[in-house]
Design a protein around this motif. Structure first.
Motif, PDB file in Angstrom:
ATOM      1  N   THR A  78     -12.672   0.241  30.208  1.00 40.92           N
ATOM      2  CA  THR A  78     -12.360   0.182  31.625  1.00 40.92           C
ATOM      3  C   THR A  78     -11.281  -0.864  31.870  1.00 40.92           C
ATOM      4  O   THR A  78     -11.305  -1.939  31.281  1.00 40.92           O
ATOM      5  CB  THR A  78     -13.618  -0.182  32.438  1.00 40.92           C
ATOM      6  OG1 THR A  78     -14.623   0.798  32.179  1.00 40.92           O
ATOM      7  CG2 THR A  78     -13.341  -0.233  33.926  1.00 40.92           C
ATOM      8  N   CYS A  79     -10.332  -0.524  32.753  1.00 36.92           N
ATOM      9  CA  CYS A  79      -9.291  -1.478  33.174  1.00 36.92           C
ATOM     10  C   CYS A  79      -9.277  -1.517  34.696  1.00 36.92           C
ATOM     11  O   CYS A  79      -9.422  -0.475  35.351  1.00 36.92           O
ATOM     12  CB  CYS A  79      -7.917  -1.049  32.664  1.00 36.92           C
ATOM     13  SG  CYS A  79      -7.735  -1.070  30.875  1.00 36.92           S
ATOM     14  N   THR A  80      -9.105  -2.722  35.253  1.00 35.01           N
ATOM     15  CA  THR A  80      -9.054  -2.886  36.703  1.00 35.01           C
ATOM     16  C   THR A  80      -7.897  -3.791  37.085  1.00 35.01           C
ATOM     17  O   THR A  80      -7.401  -4.579  36.279  1.00 35.01           O
ATOM     18  CB  THR A  80     -10.365  -3.516  37.240  1.00 35.01           C
ATOM     19  OG1 THR A  80     -10.568  -4.779  36.604  1.00 35.01           O
ATOM     20  CG2 THR A  80     -11.560  -2.619  36.990  1.00 35.01           C
ATOM     21  N   ARG A  81      -7.491  -3.658  38.337  1.00 39.86           N
ATOM     22  CA  ARG A  81      -6.517  -4.585  38.925  1.00 39.86           C
ATOM     23  C   ARG A  81      -6.620  -4.477  40.435  1.00 39.86           C
ATOM     24  O   ARG A  81      -7.017  -3.446  40.959  1.00 39.86           O
ATOM     25  CB  ARG A  81      -5.108  -4.340  38.412  1.00 39.86           C
ATOM     26  CG  ARG A  81      -4.496  -3.024  38.782  1.00 39.86           C
ATOM     27  CD  ARG A  81      -3.132  -2.793  38.141  1.00 39.86           C
ATOM     28  NE  ARG A  81      -2.188  -3.824  38.453  1.00 39.86           N
ATOM     29  CZ  ARG A  81      -1.211  -4.217  37.627  1.00 39.86           C
ATOM     30  NH1 ARG A  81      -1.069  -3.661  36.441  1.00 39.86           N
ATOM     31  NH2 ARG A  81      -0.378  -5.169  37.979  1.00 39.86           N
TER      32      ARG A  81
ATOM     33  N   TRP B 116      -3.322  -5.672  33.942  1.00 38.72           N
ATOM     34  CA  TRP B 116      -4.642  -5.047  33.960  1.00 38.72           C
ATOM     35  C   TRP B 116      -5.657  -5.976  33.314  1.00 38.72           C
ATOM     36  O   TRP B 116      -5.346  -6.676  32.371  1.00 38.72           O
ATOM     37  CB  TRP B 116      -4.629  -3.730  33.184  1.00 38.72           C
ATOM     38  CG  TRP B 116      -3.849  -2.623  33.835  1.00 38.72           C
ATOM     39  CD1 TRP B 116      -2.551  -2.290  33.597  1.00 38.72           C
ATOM     40  CD2 TRP B 116      -4.324  -1.703  34.814  1.00 38.72           C
ATOM     41  NE1 TRP B 116      -2.188  -1.218  34.361  1.00 38.72           N
ATOM     42  CE2 TRP B 116      -3.262  -0.839  35.125  1.00 38.72           C
ATOM     43  CE3 TRP B 116      -5.552  -1.531  35.453  1.00 38.72           C
ATOM     44  CZ2 TRP B 116      -3.387   0.193  36.059  1.00 38.72           C
ATOM     45  CZ3 TRP B 116      -5.672  -0.503  36.381  1.00 38.72           C
ATOM     46  CH2 TRP B 116      -4.602   0.341  36.668  1.00 38.72           C
TER      47      TRP B 116
ATOM     48  N   TYR C 213       1.936   1.450  38.318  1.00 38.77           N
ATOM     49  CA  TYR C 213       1.599   0.201  37.654  1.00 38.77           C
ATOM     50  C   TYR C 213       2.161   0.247  36.224  1.00 38.77           C
ATOM     51  O   TYR C 213       2.434   1.332  35.696  1.00 38.77           O
ATOM     52  CB  TYR C 213       0.077   0.039  37.548  1.00 38.77           C
ATOM     53  CG  TYR C 213      -0.641  -0.332  38.825  1.00 38.77           C
ATOM     54  CD1 TYR C 213      -0.315  -1.495  39.526  1.00 38.77           C
ATOM     55  CD2 TYR C 213      -1.690   0.450  39.296  1.00 38.77           C
ATOM     56  CE1 TYR C 213      -1.002  -1.851  40.672  1.00 38.77           C
ATOM     57  CE2 TYR C 213      -2.388   0.095  40.440  1.00 38.77           C
ATOM     58  CZ  TYR C 213      -2.038  -1.054  41.130  1.00 38.77           C
ATOM     59  OH  TYR C 213      -2.719  -1.413  42.261  1.00 38.77           O
TER      60      TYR C 213
ATOM     61  N   SER D  31      -5.147  -2.231  26.583  1.00 36.61           N
ATOM     62  CA  SER D  31      -4.480  -3.311  27.314  1.00 36.61           C
ATOM     63  C   SER D  31      -3.339  -2.744  28.153  1.00 36.61           C
ATOM     64  O   SER D  31      -2.853  -1.646  27.917  1.00 36.61           O
ATOM     65  CB  SER D  31      -3.920  -4.357  26.342  1.00 36.61           C
ATOM     66  OG  SER D  31      -2.908  -3.775  25.535  1.00 36.61           O
ATOM     67  N   GLY D  32      -2.934  -3.539  29.122  1.00 36.91           N
ATOM     68  CA  GLY D  32      -1.791  -3.216  29.966  1.00 36.91           C
ATOM     69  C   GLY D  32      -1.408  -4.448  30.758  1.00 36.91           C
ATOM     70  O   GLY D  32      -2.280  -5.210  31.188  1.00 36.91           O
TER      71      GLY D  32
ATOM     72  N   THR E  17      -9.581   1.128  39.500  1.00 38.56           N
ATOM     73  CA  THR E  17     -10.313   1.149  38.239  1.00 38.56           C
ATOM     74  C   THR E  17      -9.932   2.390  37.451  1.00 38.56           C
ATOM     75  O   THR E  17      -9.890   3.494  37.996  1.00 38.56           O
ATOM     76  CB  THR E  17     -11.834   1.155  38.485  1.00 38.56           C
ATOM     77  OG1 THR E  17     -12.182  -0.004  39.241  1.00 38.56           O
ATOM     78  CG2 THR E  17     -12.613   1.167  37.179  1.00 38.56           C
TER      79      THR E  17
ATOM     80  N   THR F  48      -9.493  -2.810  44.713  1.00 42.54           N
ATOM     81  CA  THR F  48      -9.460  -2.695  43.254  1.00 42.54           C
ATOM     82  C   THR F  48      -9.233  -1.253  42.815  1.00 42.54           C
ATOM     83  O   THR F  48      -9.862  -0.338  43.322  1.00 42.54           O
ATOM     84  CB  THR F  48     -10.777  -3.209  42.652  1.00 42.54           C
ATOM     85  OG1 THR F  48     -10.961  -4.569  43.059  1.00 42.54           O
ATOM     86  CG2 THR F  48     -10.766  -3.129  41.138  1.00 42.54           C
TER      87      THR F  48
ATOM     88  N   ILE G 127      -1.117   1.493  30.634  1.00 37.43           N
ATOM     89  CA  ILE G 127      -2.230   1.021  29.820  1.00 37.43           C
ATOM     90  C   ILE G 127      -2.095   1.720  28.469  1.00 37.43           C
ATOM     91  O   ILE G 127      -1.883   2.939  28.420  1.00 37.43           O
ATOM     92  CB  ILE G 127      -3.589   1.386  30.455  1.00 37.43           C
ATOM     93  CG1 ILE G 127      -3.742   0.725  31.824  1.00 37.43           C
ATOM     94  CG2 ILE G 127      -4.742   1.014  29.524  1.00 37.43           C
ATOM     95  CD1 ILE G 127      -4.909   1.275  32.641  1.00 37.43           C
TER      96      ILE G 127
ATOM     97  N   CYS H  50      -8.712  -5.476  31.131  1.00 40.73           N
ATOM     98  CA  CYS H  50      -9.316  -4.379  30.363  1.00 40.73           C
ATOM     99  C   CYS H  50     -10.473  -4.883  29.516  1.00 40.73           C
ATOM    100  O   CYS H  50     -10.412  -5.981  28.962  1.00 40.73           O
ATOM    101  CB  CYS H  50      -8.265  -3.729  29.462  1.00 40.73           C
ATOM    102  SG  CYS H  50      -6.899  -2.972  30.380  1.00 40.73           S
TER     103      CYS H  50
END
Length: 176
Positions: free
Chosen positions: A74-77, A66, A87, A62-63, A47, A45, A90, A68
């Motif tokens: 916080t955004c994760t993928r 992602w 990527y 947002s992205g 972050t 992941t 965001i 978010c």
């Protein structure tokens, strides 16, 4: 690849914004780009966290791809990011409070992805926040039609005066 260089991912984070923000402004945006400057794909992941300064209030984050969370910024993928790629960006949307300081630094951290050289990557983006009076001073100083083009850049000086760079000559002109 240089001999002896490890085949590992290397997370890079860049945060930018366009122009200056104004106190009381809504819909101001930051763009956050996460890249892999390493020689191997990321794993696990990734972050990204934002620590907004006093005077900015997040209204959206947002992205594409992602996950978010606005409340924690916080955004994760978890999908691998190949070497030398990025990527999708965001986008963080903020409101600038009426009492925001004249300049603020938005700080972003990135972590995870299997990076070995640093546990956390931290970057900042300094943002000028004009008061309504200063913004009006910029607009009134421009020739008709009163607007800034993408090649005219207002610059807030430490003494509170504003300079505008004209698009043809590149010269700086003091407003007011």
């Amino acid at each position: 690849i240089l001999p002896g260089m490890p085949l590992a991912p290397d997370l890079s984070v860049v945060v930018t914004h366009a122009g200056n923000f104004a106190q009381g402004q809504t819909g101001a945006t930051y763009t956050i780009t996460v890249s892999n400057a390493g020689y191997a794909p990321t794993s696990g992941t990734v972050t990204v966290s934002d620590s907004l300064p006093t005077g900015l209030v997040a209204t959206g984050i947002s992205g594409v791809g992602w996950v978010c969370v606005l409340g924690s910024l916080t955004c994760t993928r978890g999908d691998p990011l190949p070497a030398s790629t990025s990527y999708p960006v965001i986008t963080l949307t903020v409101t600038v409070s009426v009492g925001a300081p004249g300049g603020v630094t938005n700080t972003i951290t990135g972590s995870g992805g299997g990076i070995t050289n640093n546990a956390v990557v931290t970057v900042g983006d300094y943002t000028t926040t004009f008061t309504p009076t200063q913004a009006a001073q910029v607009w009134s100083s421009l020739s008709a039609p009163a607007s800034l083009t993408s090649t005219q850049v207002p610059l807030l000086m430490t003494d509170g005066t504003i300079l505008v760079q004209q698009n043809c000559s590149g010269d700086w002109y003091r407003t007011g």
